[in-house]
Design a protein around this motif. Structure first.
Motif, PDB file in Angstrom:
ATOM      1  N   LYS A   9       0.750  -1.177   0.074  1.00 28.73           N
ATOM      2  CA  LYS A   9       0.143  -0.130   0.015  1.00 28.73           C
ATOM      3  C   LYS A   9       0.725   1.280  -0.098  1.00 28.73           C
ATOM      4  N   ARG A  10       2.023   1.178   0.497  1.00 23.22           N
ATOM      5  CA  ARG A  10       3.041   2.482   0.671  1.00 23.22           C
ATOM      6  C   ARG A  10       2.991   3.110  -0.820  1.00 23.22           C
ATOM      7  N   ALA A  11       2.882   4.426  -0.753  1.00 25.49           N
ATOM      8  CA  ALA A  11       3.079   5.125  -2.127  1.00 25.49           C
ATOM      9  C   ALA A  11       3.407   6.537  -1.472  1.00 25.49           C
ATOM     10  N   CYS A  12       4.130   7.336  -2.355  1.00 29.20           N
ATOM     11  CA  CYS A  12       4.463   8.502  -2.089  1.00 29.20           C
ATOM     12  C   CYS A  12       3.283   9.311  -2.323  1.00 29.20           C
ATOM     13  N   ALA A  62      10.618  24.074  -0.338  1.00 27.79           N
ATOM     14  CA  ALA A  62      11.011  23.065  -0.853  1.00 27.79           C
ATOM     15  C   ALA A  62      10.270  22.266  -1.521  1.00 27.79           C
ATOM     16  N   GLN A  63       8.934  22.077  -1.030  1.00 30.15           N
ATOM     17  CA  GLN A  63       7.691  21.419  -1.964  1.00 30.15           C
ATOM     18  C   GLN A  63       6.432  21.849  -1.207  1.00 30.15           C
ATOM     19  N   SER A  64       5.551  22.542  -1.806  1.00 31.08           N
ATOM     20  CA  SER A  64       4.307  22.802  -1.491  1.00 31.08           C
ATOM     21  C   SER A  64       3.724  22.078  -0.353  1.00 31.08           C
ATOM     22  N   THR A 107       2.727   9.900   3.490  1.00 28.17           N
ATOM     23  CA  THR A 107       3.653  10.825   3.424  1.00 28.17           C
ATOM     24  C   THR A 107       4.267  10.712   1.799  1.00 28.17           C
ATOM     25  N   VAL A 108       5.442  11.505   1.690  1.00 26.74           N
ATOM     26  CA  VAL A 108       6.203  11.598   0.468  1.00 26.74           C
ATOM     27  C   VAL A 108       7.599  11.693   0.874  1.00 26.74           C
ATOM     28  N   TRP A 109       8.431  10.823   0.215  1.00 27.12           N
ATOM     29  CA  TRP A 109       9.869  10.950   0.457  1.00 27.12           C
ATOM     30  C   TRP A 109      10.370  12.140  -0.132  1.00 27.12           C
ATOM     31  N   ILE A 110      10.693  13.314   0.616  1.00 26.77           N
ATOM     32  CA  ILE A 110      10.993  14.624  -0.181  1.00 26.77           C
ATOM     33  C   ILE A 110      12.749  14.640   0.044  1.00 26.77           C
ATOM     34  N   GLU A 111      13.348  14.513  -1.204  1.00 30.12           N
ATOM     35  CA  GLU A 111      14.695  14.851  -1.125  1.00 30.12           C
ATOM     36  C   GLU A 111      15.307  15.616  -2.214  1.00 30.12           C
ATOM     37  N   GLY A 112      14.792  15.073  -3.505  1.00 28.54           N
ATOM     38  CA  GLY A 112      15.349  15.914  -4.593  1.00 28.54           C
ATOM     39  C   GLY A 112      15.054  17.389  -4.448  1.00 28.54           C
ATOM     40  N   THR A 113      13.842  17.851  -4.093  1.00 30.03           N
ATOM     41  CA  THR A 113      13.511  19.310  -4.144  1.00 30.03           C
ATOM     42  C   THR A 113      14.123  20.098  -2.751  1.00 30.03           C
ATOM     43  N   GLN A 148      -0.389   2.650  -5.141  1.00 27.01           N
ATOM     44  CA  GLN A 148       0.801   2.591  -5.289  1.00 27.01           C
ATOM     45  C   GLN A 148       1.202   2.585  -6.902  1.00 27.01           C
ATOM     46  N   PRO A 149       2.123   3.355  -7.397  1.00 22.96           N
ATOM     47  CA  PRO A 149       2.179   3.502  -8.908  1.00 22.96           C
ATOM     48  C   PRO A 149       2.723   2.140  -9.392  1.00 22.96           C
ATOM     49  N   ALA A 150       2.718   1.884 -10.632  1.00 26.18           N
ATOM     50  CA  ALA A 150       2.884   0.628 -11.275  1.00 26.18           C
ATOM     51  C   ALA A 150       4.130   0.170 -11.027  1.00 26.18           C
TER      52      ALA A 150
HETATM   53  C1  LIG Z   1      16.142   9.303  -3.345  1.00 22.42           C
HETATM   54  C2  LIG Z   1      14.687   9.823  -3.432  1.00 22.42           C
HETATM   55  C3  LIG Z   1      14.329  10.996  -3.786  1.00 22.42           C
HETATM   56  C4  LIG Z   1      12.944  11.494  -3.949  1.00 22.42           C
HETATM   57  N1  LIG Z   1      12.887  13.020  -3.806  1.00 22.42           N
HETATM   58  C5  LIG Z   1      11.399  13.447  -4.056  1.00 22.42           C
HETATM   59  C6  LIG Z   1      11.028  14.711  -4.085  1.00 22.42           C
HETATM   60  O1  LIG Z   1      12.053  15.498  -3.966  1.00 22.42           O
HETATM   61  N2  LIG Z   1       9.876  15.082  -4.089  1.00 22.42           N
HETATM   62  C7  LIG Z   1       8.909  14.182  -4.431  1.00 22.42           C
HETATM   63  O2  LIG Z   1       7.782  14.529  -4.497  1.00 22.42           O
HETATM   64  N3  LIG Z   1       9.018  12.866  -4.506  1.00 22.42           N
HETATM   65  C8  LIG Z   1      10.104  12.327  -4.144  1.00 22.42           C
HETATM   66  N4  LIG Z   1      10.564  11.005  -4.231  1.00 22.42           N
HETATM   67  C9  LIG Z   1       9.500   9.986  -4.497  1.00 22.42           C
HETATM   68  C10 LIG Z   1       9.558   9.238  -5.673  1.00 22.42           C
HETATM   69  O3  LIG Z   1       9.170  10.292  -6.848  1.00 22.42           O
HETATM   70  C11 LIG Z   1       8.724   8.064  -5.758  1.00 22.42           C
HETATM   71  O4  LIG Z   1       9.122   7.228  -4.774  1.00 22.42           O
HETATM   72  C12 LIG Z   1       8.479   7.388  -7.017  1.00 22.42           C
HETATM   73  O5  LIG Z   1       7.862   8.213  -8.114  1.00 22.42           O
HETATM   74  C13 LIG Z   1       7.818   6.045  -6.824  1.00 22.42           C
HETATM   75  O6  LIG Z   1       6.598   6.272  -6.294  1.00 22.42           O
HETATM   76  P1  LIG Z   1       6.055   5.596  -5.011  1.00 22.42           P
HETATM   77  O7  LIG Z   1       6.989   5.991  -3.910  1.00 22.42           O
HETATM   78  O8  LIG Z   1       4.813   6.184  -4.694  1.00 22.42           O
HETATM   79  O9  LIG Z   1       6.142   3.924  -5.095  1.00 22.42           O
HETATM   80  C14 LIG Z   1      11.887  10.619  -4.042  1.00 22.42           C
HETATM   81  C15 LIG Z   1      12.397   9.092  -3.797  1.00 22.42           C
HETATM   82  C16 LIG Z   1      13.646   8.694  -3.775  1.00 22.42           C
HETATM   83  C17 LIG Z   1      13.920   7.298  -3.331  1.00 22.42           C
END
Ligand SMILES: Cc1cc2nc3c(=O)[nH]c(=O)nc-3n(C[C@H](O)[C@H](O)[C@H](O)COP(=O)(O)O)c2cc1C
Length: 167
Positions: A9-12, A62-64, A107-113, A148-150
């Motif tokens: 179920k985990r998804a960003c 960083a991200q809205s 939640t969402v993994w925010i790193e890139g932004t 969760q995305p494909a």
């Molecule tokens: C190293 C890393 C950096 C990421 N940075 C961002 C980010 O800055 N902003 C964002 O919205 N999602 C970010 N993500 C989430 C990915 O976009 C996401 O995991 C990917 O699209 C797959 O989707 P899912 O996590 O729902 O399976 C990051 C994920 C990883 C692993």
């Protein structure tokens, strides 16, 4: 929620809304991060819980979607403490993602932004210069049902016994 259900179920989720997170749940999420594996068990990471609305607002640059929640966790690593700090902090992050999902939050993994302006966000949070502010996890509820995305099918990425071997 069962572990395998949480994995599936985990998804960003970027469409988040604020929700009260009892301290008990927050501690479970943090504890999941603490228990992650790390190279030689050096645990070169620390977690910063952010609930102050002004700080949350500042981080939303960083991200809205960060601005839509009432609580976020920042994961901070000390590269001096381990050469595997990036793997270690990633393992802690995944543990937290699963705990957040299992508890019914999103939640969402925010790193890139975040890293685009890491120095600015470190100043906002008072993180020492020598440390890396790598990841932010805003915690809320999903506004819409989450899927969760494909993912690539196993058949495409798993070999048996030898590279290229089909089971
Ligand atoms: C190293 C890393 C950096 C990421 N940075 C961002 C980010 O800055 N902003 C964002 O919205 N999602 C970010 N993500 C989430 C990915 O976009 C996401 O995991 C990917 O699209 C797959 O989707 P899912 O996590 O729902 O399976 C990051 C994920 C990883 C692993």
């Amino acid at each position: 929620m069962d572990l395998f259900e949480a994995i599936a179920k985990r998804a960003c989720v970027r469409d988040l809304e604020a929700v009260d997170i009892p301290e008990e749940d927050l501690l479970k999420i943090l504890d999941a991060g603490r228990r992650a594996p790390s190279g030689m068990n050096r645990q070169p990471f620390e977690f910063l819980v952010i609930r102050d609305p002004e700080t949350i607002k500042a981080l939303a640059s960083a991200q809205s979607c960060i601005g839509d929640v009432s609580c976020a966790i920042a994961l901070v690593a000390d590269p001096e403490r381990s050469r595997w700090w990036l793997e270690d902090i990633s393992a802690a992050t995944e543990n937290m993602l699963l705990a957040i999902t299992a508890l019914g939050y999103a939640t969402v993994w925010i790193e890139g932004t975040l890293l685009r302006e890491e120095a600015t966000h470190k100043t906002t949070l008072g993180v020492p210069e020598s440390l890396r502010l790598m990841i932010l996890l805003p915690i809320g509820k999903a506004k819409e049902p989450v899927a969760q995305p494909a993912k690539r099918p196993l058949e495409e990425m798993v070999y048996w016994e030898k590279w290229g071997g089909k089971g």
